[in-house]
Design a protein around this motif. Sequence first.
Motif, PDB file in Angstrom:
ATOM      1  N   PHE B 178      10.203  -0.728  -4.602  1.00 48.35           N
ATOM      2  CA  PHE B 178       9.115  -1.460  -3.927  1.00 48.35           C
ATOM      3  C   PHE B 178       7.893  -0.550  -3.745  1.00 48.35           C
ATOM      4  O   PHE B 178       6.766  -0.967  -3.948  1.00 48.35           O
ATOM      5  N   ALA B 179       8.168   0.704  -3.333  1.00 52.31           N
ATOM      6  CA  ALA B 179       7.062   1.635  -3.068  1.00 52.31           C
ATOM      7  C   ALA B 179       6.260   1.892  -4.349  1.00 52.31           C
ATOM      8  O   ALA B 179       5.027   1.867  -4.331  1.00 52.31           O
ATOM      9  N   THR B 182       3.697  -0.712  -5.320  1.00 48.71           N
ATOM     10  CA  THR B 182       2.459  -0.887  -4.541  1.00 48.71           C
ATOM     11  C   THR B 182       1.279  -0.108  -5.133  1.00 48.71           C
ATOM     12  O   THR B 182       0.145  -0.297  -4.709  1.00 48.71           O
ATOM     13  N   ASP B 186      -4.223  -4.366  -5.143  1.00 52.76           N
ATOM     14  CA  ASP B 186      -3.510  -5.391  -4.380  1.00 52.76           C
ATOM     15  C   ASP B 186      -3.857  -6.769  -4.947  1.00 52.76           C
ATOM     16  O   ASP B 186      -5.039  -7.111  -5.071  1.00 52.76           O
ATOM     17  N   THR B 189      -5.962  -9.036  -1.999  1.00 53.75           N
ATOM     18  CA  THR B 189      -7.287  -8.619  -1.494  1.00 53.75           C
ATOM     19  C   THR B 189      -8.117  -7.873  -2.535  1.00 53.75           C
ATOM     20  O   THR B 189      -9.319  -7.700  -2.372  1.00 53.75           O
ATOM     21  N   ALA B 191      -7.906  -4.744  -3.105  1.00 54.44           N
ATOM     22  CA  ALA B 191      -8.087  -3.348  -2.682  1.00 54.44           C
ATOM     23  C   ALA B 191      -7.207  -2.425  -3.526  1.00 54.44           C
ATOM     24  O   ALA B 191      -6.125  -2.818  -3.963  1.00 54.44           O
ATOM     25  N   GLN B 192      -7.709  -1.191  -3.745  1.00 54.77           N
ATOM     26  CA  GLN B 192      -6.901  -0.208  -4.489  1.00 54.77           C
ATOM     27  C   GLN B 192      -5.909   0.466  -3.549  1.00 54.77           C
ATOM     28  O   GLN B 192      -6.261   0.820  -2.430  1.00 54.77           O
ATOM     29  N   ARG B 193      -4.671   0.641  -4.028  1.00 57.58           N
ATOM     30  CA  ARG B 193      -3.654   1.277  -3.191  1.00 57.58           C
ATOM     31  C   ARG B 193      -3.036   2.465  -3.943  1.00 57.58           C
ATOM     32  O   ARG B 193      -2.618   2.304  -5.092  1.00 57.58           O
ATOM     33  N   TYR B 194      -2.966   3.577  -3.290  1.00 60.70           N
ATOM     34  CA  TYR B 194      -2.313   4.779  -3.842  1.00 60.70           C
ATOM     35  C   TYR B 194      -2.806   5.143  -5.251  1.00 60.70           C
ATOM     36  O   TYR B 194      -2.031   5.622  -6.071  1.00 60.70           O
ATOM     37  N   PHE B 196      -5.544   7.162  -5.672  1.00 58.83           N
ATOM     38  CA  PHE B 196      -6.174   8.483  -5.507  1.00 58.83           C
ATOM     39  C   PHE B 196      -7.415   8.612  -6.393  1.00 58.83           C
ATOM     40  O   PHE B 196      -7.715   9.685  -6.917  1.00 58.83           O
ATOM     41  N   ALA B 450       9.206  -6.753  -6.950  1.00 60.91           N
ATOM     42  CA  ALA B 450       8.299  -6.449  -5.837  1.00 60.91           C
ATOM     43  C   ALA B 450       7.047  -7.325  -5.769  1.00 60.91           C
ATOM     44  O   ALA B 450       6.716  -7.829  -4.686  1.00 60.91           O
ATOM     45  N   GLU B 454       6.368  -9.391  -2.431  1.00 61.06           N
ATOM     46  CA  GLU B 454       5.201  -9.166  -1.566  1.00 61.06           C
ATOM     47  C   GLU B 454       4.363 -10.433  -1.440  1.00 61.06           C
ATOM     48  O   GLU B 454       3.964 -10.821  -0.338  1.00 61.06           O
ATOM     49  N   LEU B 457       6.195 -13.031   0.725  1.00 63.20           N
ATOM     50  CA  LEU B 457       6.255 -12.635   2.139  1.00 63.20           C
ATOM     51  C   LEU B 457       4.905 -12.871   2.807  1.00 63.20           C
ATOM     52  O   LEU B 457       4.825 -13.449   3.901  1.00 63.20           O
ATOM     53  N   ARG B 458       3.839 -12.455   2.115  1.00 67.45           N
ATOM     54  CA  ARG B 458       2.516 -12.614   2.716  1.00 67.45           C
ATOM     55  C   ARG B 458       2.123 -14.087   2.812  1.00 67.45           C
ATOM     56  O   ARG B 458       1.521 -14.519   3.797  1.00 67.45           O
TER      57      ARG B 458
END
Lengths: 151, 511
Positions: B178-179, B182, B186, B189, B191-194, B196, B450, B454, B457-458
């Motif tokens: 799952f991690a 991510t 996203d 939304t 948005a950028q996640r992880y 860097f 995942a 996700e 769930l949302r």
Amino acid sequence: MRFWLNIAFFVFSLMFTIYGLTTLKFMAAAGRPGSGFFPVVIGSFLILTTAVNVVKDLREMKKNGKIESSGINFGKEILWTIIVTIIFVFIFKFLGGLLSMILFMLGILFIYNRGKLLQNALYSVIFPVLMYMLFEWLNAGLPKGIIDIGI
Amino acid sequence: MTELFSNLATGLSVAFSPHNLLFLVIGVFVGMVVGIFPGFGPSAGIAILLPMTFGLEPTTAIIMLAGIYYGSMYGATITSILINTPGEAATVASTIDGYPLARNGRAGPALVMQAVASFVGGTIGVILICAFAPSLSNLASSFGPPEYFMIIALGLLLLTTMMGENKLNGLISALFGFAISTVGVDIITGAQRYTFGSPELIGGIDFVVIAIGLFGIGELLYCIHSGLHREEKKDRIKVTFGGKGFWPDAKDFIESKFTLIRGSILGFIGGVLPGSGATLGSIMAYSLEKKVSKTPEKFGKGHMPGLVAPEAGNNAASAGAMVPMLTLGIPGSGSTAVLLGAFLMWGLTPGPLFMEQNPEFSWGLITSMYLGNMMLLLVNIVAIPLFVKLLDIPYKLILPAIIILCIVGTFSLHGNIVEVWFLLIAGVIGFFMKLYGYSPAAVVLALVLAPLAEKTLRQSLLLSEGSLGFLVTRPITLGLLISFFIIVFASVFFSYRKGKNINNNNDITPR
């Protein structure tokens, strides 16, 4: 070794969650779950579960003075395989798909099949050439490298 | 019924095209080879060969990959019978009676009967898919995001509780999957996640890269750890092909006639249950056969029904595992997770409406499984000597070929060398995970599931205005939640009882 792996997983979980909390929004506008909602929930579970393993290891260490875990057999061979593979990836684009595959095969067979020079040489040329032809046929776009010896 | 026949006719017209037949033959042959070679199970086989199918039509590619999947079950049994080493976890139970049969001079009949049992199991499995998949699709069409979320949670729970010794590590593995999922943008939304700030990470980490790393490189390093590279020639039992003693006699068939049916049905049920798959299906079939047998004392000493039951079971389970994947979009094992990933790569999203909206594809796949099983029966009887010869290739010569396939295959995905580095990292981590009781299959399964987990769930939280009430207000979700807790409590209870028994045994051990 098991202990250090569990510690590494715990530290990763911690960093994953903290980074998520500090860079992502847990809740978006109007009470909607934000981009950080899922990562933080997962990260929290990860911290909890990996911490259980670390605590179990620490208790075992306190009780027995050491942790019973299986060691790595043939560690030298595993390490050499990883090193030769890393070199393969480094030279892959530079020397091109075919040449780097041939050199990689020779390197690995030198470790595992020593003394059979003819067999190793033939296998190291025939298999990569076949693979190269197959992937070219599939339009996989393998790198040609500085010495273009495409078939 | 008419609809079923018309669907099957559609499927046959797809599967019988010369192009698809050719790739089906390639798939089942590769599957046999994958099953025979140690440390190269169906998950690794499908993942490593997936990039090679990009130039094909989606239907052709999936038919070939599915051929590898169930073909490997046939191949893996050959090693169980001849060298007492299961080529795949699902053929462990076949070793119990398969190897003694070979040692008693009945290797030929054992090899032929395993092919017959696999064929019957696979065929009954496909018939049961035809019977149940459309009904399950209809039922699933009423599911909303809360039901989907709970099914995914239940599937992962089953996988982690059934994976054996260390359930906590199974759970951690799934959470890691799952991690990893991510990373990237996203879906809701934007948005950028992880990431860097790295452009290579914006698209996320491709599941194929992780699957090839964990199943291919990780498994290979584990095989070196097990010392497979030191084996020159395996000590296998010799088989005389074609002679009178090669064929099973009438007694073998009479003894196994009901075993074939029982094993197939039980195996199919095991396969449908998320998380259990062919391994549990084959073990359940073997245990049941021993229980109902009038001569249970013969089991383990080379009794034909002891080989036939798990073989029918594991092949029916492979077919059964297709049901939740096609109708719910939820795979039940590492192999079907990789197959589902392949579906998604071609823009096909399995789910309740999938079979209705893609009849040519889904029925083409199902009918190709019929044909594949027929081919495998023929191949197993006619070409067994050829596959047995493969057992003589030392692992040290297979090893560099697997690494090359993994690296070149990963590079060919997007021509991106960064992904090859991810592959190596995943491989090394996969090796340590396997060494210390974590589950690479759970990582891949969670990674594939995942995005859906996700999203649902949302969406569920949005529908219930941020409350977890959606879990108890809908009857199906409530039923699934109750099942979830029953499994958790049962698992904890049995672990506690097992621990207590071990302690009691230690206490009464004379010092």
